[in-house]
Design an enzyme around this catalytic site. Structure first.
Site, PDB file in Angstrom:
ATOM      1  N   HIS A 350       0.792  -1.235   0.000  1.00 17.52           N
ATOM      2  CA  HIS A 350       0.000   0.000   0.000  1.00 17.52           C
ATOM      3  C   HIS A 350       0.818   1.276   0.000  1.00 17.52           C
ATOM      4  CE1 HIS A 350      -4.205  -1.306   0.558  1.00 17.52           C
ATOM      5  NE2 HIS A 350      -3.647  -2.399   1.054  1.00 17.52           N
ATOM      6  N   LYS A 536      -9.013  13.858   3.664  1.00 17.51           N
ATOM      7  CA  LYS A 536      -8.107  12.723   3.749  1.00 17.51           C
ATOM      8  C   LYS A 536      -7.256  12.913   4.991  1.00 17.51           C
ATOM      9  CE  LYS A 536      -6.793  14.008  -0.392  1.00 17.51           C
ATOM     10  NZ  LYS A 536      -6.878  12.744  -1.117  1.00 17.51           N
ATOM     11  N   ARG A 537      -6.497  11.891   5.384  1.00 12.24           N
ATOM     12  CA  ARG A 537      -5.624  12.072   6.531  1.00 12.24           C
ATOM     13  C   ARG A 537      -4.677  13.241   6.309  1.00 12.24           C
ATOM     14  NH1 ARG A 537      -5.904   8.242  10.857  1.00 12.24           N
ATOM     15  NH2 ARG A 537      -4.010   9.220  11.611  1.00 12.24           N
ATOM     16  N   LYS A 542       0.481  14.570   1.234  1.00 12.45           N
ATOM     17  CA  LYS A 542      -0.816  14.869   0.617  1.00 12.45           C
ATOM     18  C   LYS A 542      -0.972  16.362   0.321  1.00 12.45           C
ATOM     19  CE  LYS A 542      -3.233  10.873   2.720  1.00 12.45           C
ATOM     20  NZ  LYS A 542      -4.028  10.188   1.689  1.00 12.45           N
ATOM     21  N   THR A 644      -8.569   6.761  -2.791  1.00 12.62           N
ATOM     22  CA  THR A 644      -9.921   6.296  -3.106  1.00 12.62           C
ATOM     23  C   THR A 644     -10.942   7.418  -2.954  1.00 12.62           C
ATOM     24  OG1 THR A 644     -10.047   5.415  -0.845  1.00 12.62           O
ATOM     25  CG2 THR A 644      -9.637   3.832  -2.633  1.00 12.62           C
ATOM     26  N   LYS A 648     -14.543   8.314  -5.059  1.00 10.51           N
ATOM     27  CA  LYS A 648     -15.842   8.644  -4.463  1.00 10.51           C
ATOM     28  C   LYS A 648     -16.330   9.997  -4.975  1.00 10.51           C
ATOM     29  CE  LYS A 648     -14.071   6.617  -0.192  1.00 10.51           C
ATOM     30  NZ  LYS A 648     -13.392   7.037   1.061  1.00 10.51           N
TER      31      LYS A 648
HETATM   32  C1  PLP Z   1     -12.129   7.120   1.393  1.00 11.78           C
HETATM   33  C2  PLP Z   1     -11.689   7.536   2.729  1.00 11.78           C
HETATM   34  C3  PLP Z   1     -10.339   7.786   2.982  1.00 11.78           C
HETATM   35  C4  PLP Z   1      -9.274   7.710   1.920  1.00 11.78           C
HETATM   36  O1  PLP Z   1      -9.075   9.001   1.359  1.00 11.78           O
HETATM   37  P1  PLP Z   1      -7.842   9.316   0.416  1.00 11.78           P
HETATM   38  O2  PLP Z   1      -8.096  10.698  -0.055  1.00 11.78           O
HETATM   39  O3  PLP Z   1      -7.875   8.333  -0.692  1.00 11.78           O
HETATM   40  O4  PLP Z   1      -6.626   9.215   1.252  1.00 11.78           O
HETATM   41  C5  PLP Z   1      -9.975   8.193   4.259  1.00 11.78           C
HETATM   42  N1  PLP Z   1     -10.889   8.326   5.240  1.00 11.78           N
HETATM   43  C6  PLP Z   1     -12.192   8.108   5.024  1.00 11.78           C
HETATM   44  C7  PLP Z   1     -13.159   8.295   6.141  1.00 11.78           C
HETATM   45  C8  PLP Z   1     -12.645   7.693   3.769  1.00 11.78           C
HETATM   46  O5  PLP Z   1     -13.948   7.461   3.580  1.00 11.78           O
END
Ligand code: PLP
Length: 803
Positions: A350, A536-537, A542, A644, A648
């Protein structure tokens, strides 16, 4: 399932009496939720036992997805949807005077994961059940999930997340399926009469692993798989146990499944973490073997009936654990045991970030897991011996498992698996060519790509019902089970009426989110503004900072020219930082301070707003994503393995503003360059900079007046109450090398943002782009992802064909 509204209402009233001995009119929303949850369980229980029965009768090969994290989100609506009774139940409850949306909020959001990795595991189990893959989750039932985030004076504060406080309607404790996991102690080998070496244990600490099973309901197909989460408990004591030593032991043991480590893409080499990893792996493997033996198929054929997937390196001890059982308990010889193990195991990488690569000190592993350590040493010895005859010694040195007093978990997973996959094409290429190149030379055919995916059920059908209804009116609902059918939407690309409808739905969703923000934060948002979302985190790679610096530049532009022609913007952030990640926490504070500055400045006429939501998680994502106009995917190229949230957001009609990183590359390929905004350094350019060491961030500060003014604002008191944080961030960017090339990409990012400001004014053009993004998002359904895992890695049956 078939369920009439009348039958549902009867069942619900009956269940209310059974559980609480009261009438519906007396029940509080929490009780209304609990009763509905119980009813849903009874609705799925027949199919659950039936599915298991079919698997056993057909001796079907089973896949077990081993993951330290499952970031599930609330399950009530998702279960109702998958059972095909969401509308019946909603209508029935309405008749009874109950609002489904109100009681949905009563369910705690189980935060048993940090971010993308845990959410992927949750999407995968949903998609496996829907695709009729016999696939089950295996993980830990953490008593406390990921911390609850609060902001106090703009600083992140972490609070415990006690999600089990009021019980968990979805789980079933399976005492009869408990197994014993052994830690510590001594082990030695003794030759038996027949000449084989047999291990003897002494003084091991025994931990009782108790499984809690949750039904994973497939979408309208009567399949119910299992998510098995393990809880650590004290085994039954003999009568001689001293009371105080019992209490001491209990605390030690129960701490194993007490709390999720809050580190995302960041390795913590702590003993308790190693205990957690071995605990759920050993319990999982033991329980699989126990189940397998009931089929009375010889152990040599295990790989024909069982696949175990290692999600990142956290479950990599599955390899030596299965070896231990085959060697010590099943008395298999090494070669056969190894052959079986490699054929059972597969591994997903990952991350390429070195700070996330797990390596455990050998004294820690050998003390906690003496037998497992012996087996790891033997795997390593045989690997180095065999490869030394075939490859250059430097390659063998770099790929062996044990090095410099540490056990490298990625190496163990790769050597012990028949498949290793990356999570986006670019990521897999980087693994093969750079990060794992030595392994690629040794095992070229083990490497493959499986681009991540998301479940369209949670992220479109549940999160965005208005959009879902529009799609169904336009193209029917085949896309629900064949998501690539969303491409039919392209027929409406020039249909003005459809595009206007799309714009209206987005506007409604923005109004709904604005209402939520007004209620929870007291901030008033203009739904006509562009909703620009980065969720995101919080991680330096990022680059939330790039976003923030650009916001500051817009702010100064407006201060200088109050009449500047800027379309109003709402910048939405959601992010948790690992509690020990100081730099990330400083960035949170900085964003909050800039938000205070800008949101309170009346001279800019409400043209800019910053919303940093507290406690970002799945439930908030479901609210934010349908309201997004822009999806910020601005990581430094090569650093985000897949992402991901990018998928979404595109599925919900947001336009992606992105670097060519992770799955963004495939999103661009899908929608075409005209329907995505790409900017910034490419992966090759980043590696070129690494190679020649020619990046000097300070020269960008010196030469670019806009950037200089923005950066100076961090240290000249412009930003209220964030001096220390401003200074630290300034120094990291200007003097300490700007590790993630924020200053290098600033101009390109600002230009891309300017382009968006112009594009957004042409509503039809914008909505056409949105439509093409929705139409192209079907390929990123995790239904396809798991079907590819099933056919290409696990070799298990799946009804639905690959795309
Ligand atoms: C989808 C999702 C992530 C992943 O987000 P990235 O932008 O791909 O790092 C992290 N936290 C939550 C709650 C999510 O639903």
């Amino acid at each position: 399932m078939d369920l009439s509204k009348r039958k549902f209402k009867d069942d619900y009233k009956k269940m209310m009496t059974e559980v609480y001995s009261m009438d519906i009119s007396e029940a509080e929303p929490t009780e209304q939720f609990f009763v509905l949850g119980n009813l849903v369980r009874t609705y799925s229980s027949k199919n659950w036992s039936h599915t298991n029965q079919v698997y056993v009768e057909n001796k079907q090969k089973q896949t077990y997805y081993f993951s330290m994290e499952f970031l599930l989100g609330r399950m009530l609506k998702s279960n109702l949807l998958n059972l095909g009774i969401l509308n019946t139940v909603r209508d029935g409850l309405y008749d009874l005077g109950i609002d489904l949306e109100t009681i949905v909020q009563m369910e705690p959001d189980p935060g048993l994961g940090n971010g993308g990795l845990g959410r992927l595991a949750a999407c995968f189990i949903d998609s496996m059940a829907t695709s009729e893959i016999p696939g089950h989750g295996n993980g830990i039932r953490f008593k406390y999930g990921l911390f609850k985030q609060k902001f106090v004076n703009g600083y992140q504060v972490e609070l415990p997340e006690n999600w089990l406080q009021n019980g968990n309607v979805w789980e079933t404790r399976k005492m009869h399926a408990a197994v014993t996991v052994r830690l510590y102690g001594k082990v030695w080998l003794e030759k038996t009469a027949s000449g084989v070496l047999e291990p003897h244990y002494e003084g091991a600490q025994k931990v009782l692993a108790v499984p809690y099973d949750t039904a994973v309901i497939g979408y309208k197909n009567d399949v119910v798989n299992t998510l098995r989460l393990w809880s650590a408990e004290v085994p039954a004591q003999d009568e001689s146990t001293d009371y105080w030593s019992f209490i001491h032991q209990r605390n030690q043991i129960e701490s194993i499944s007490e709390v999720l480590y809050p580190d995302d893409s960041n390795y913590e080499g702590r003993l308790l973490r190693l205990k957690q990893e071995y605990f759920f792996v050993s319990a999982g493997v033991q329980s699989i073997i126990r189940h397998y033996k009931k089929m009375r198929v010889p152990m040599l054929h295990l790989a024909e009936k069982v696949a175990i997937h290692i999600n990142d390196t956290h479950p990599a001890l599955s390899v030596p654990e299965l070896m231990r059982i085959l060697l010590d308990e099943e008395k298999m010889d090494w070669e056969h045991a190894w052959n079986v193990t490699v054929n059972v195991m597969s591994y997903t990488n990952h991350t390429i970030m070195s700070e996330a690569l797990e390596k455990w000190p050998i004294d820690m592993i050998s003390t906690l897991l003496p037998r497992i350590y012996q087996i790891i040493c033997e795997i390593d010895r045989r690997f180095t011996m065999k490869m030394s005859t075939l490859f250059d010694p430097s390659i063998v040195e770099r790929t062996r498992i044990i090095e410099c007093g540490h056990v490298k978990m990625a190496h163990l997973a790769i050597i012990g698996s028949h498949s290793i996959n990356g999570v986006a094409q670019l990521h897999t290429t980087i693994l093969k060519e750079k990060v794992l190149h030595d392994f690629y030379l040794i095992y070229p055919s083990k490497f493959n790509n499986k681009t991540n995916g998301i479940t369209q059920r949670r992220w479109l059908m549940l999160a965005n019902e208005p959009l879902c209804n529009l799609i169904n009116r336009k193209i029917g609902n085949d896309w629900e089970t064949t998501p690539t059918e969303l491409k039919m939407l392209k027929a409406f690309r020039d249909d003005e009426k459809t595009l206007i409808e799309l714009a209206k739905i987005k506007h409604q969703n923005k109004e709904r989110f604005a209402k939520h923000i007004q209620k929870t934060m007291g901030l008033v948002l203009n739904p006509d503004a562009i909703f620009d979302v980065q969720i995101k985190r919080l991680h330096a790679y990022k680059r939330q900072l790039l976003n923030l610096l650009h916001i500051l530049s817009l702010y100064f532009q407006l201060k200088d020219h109050p009449e500047a022609d800027l379309h109003p913007r709402v910048f939405i952030f959601g992010a948790k930082a690992a509690p020990s990640y100081t730099y990330a926490k400083q960035i949170i504070k900085l964003i909050n301070s800039v938000a205070d500055l800008i949101n309170q400045d009346t001279t800019i006429k409400e043209k800019l707003k910053i919303v940093f939501v507290e406690n970002y998680g799945v439930s908030l994502a479901e609210k934010i994503i349908p309201a997004a106009d822009i999806s910020e995917q601005i990581s430094l190229a090569s650093k985000e393995a897949s992402g991901t949230s990018n998928m979404k957001l595109m599925l919900n009609g947001a336009i992606t503003l992105a670097t060519l990183d992770g799955a963004n590359v495939e999103i661009r390929d899908r929608v075409g360059s005209n329907n995505i905004i790409i900017f910034g350094l490419r992966e090759e350019e980043v590696y070129q900079y690494y190679h020649d060491g020619s990046y000097h961030s300070k020269s960008y500060y010196d030469r670019n007046p806009v950037l200089r003014r923005v950066l100076n604002a961090l240290i000249d008191g412009t930003i209220p109450d964030a001096e220390a944080e401003g200074r630290s961030v300034f120094d990291s960017l200007v003097y300490y090398g700007d590790e993630y090339f924020v200053l290098r990409d600033f101009d390109a990012y600002s230009a891309a943002q300017k382009q968006i400001d112009q594009l957004y004014r042409d509503t039809l053009k914008w909505q056409r782009m949105a439509l093409i993004n929705i139409a192209g998002a079907g390929t990123f359904s995790s239904d396809y992802t798991v079907q590819q895992y099933a056919s290409q890695i696990w070799d298990v049956f799946s009804r639905i064909r690959d795309i």
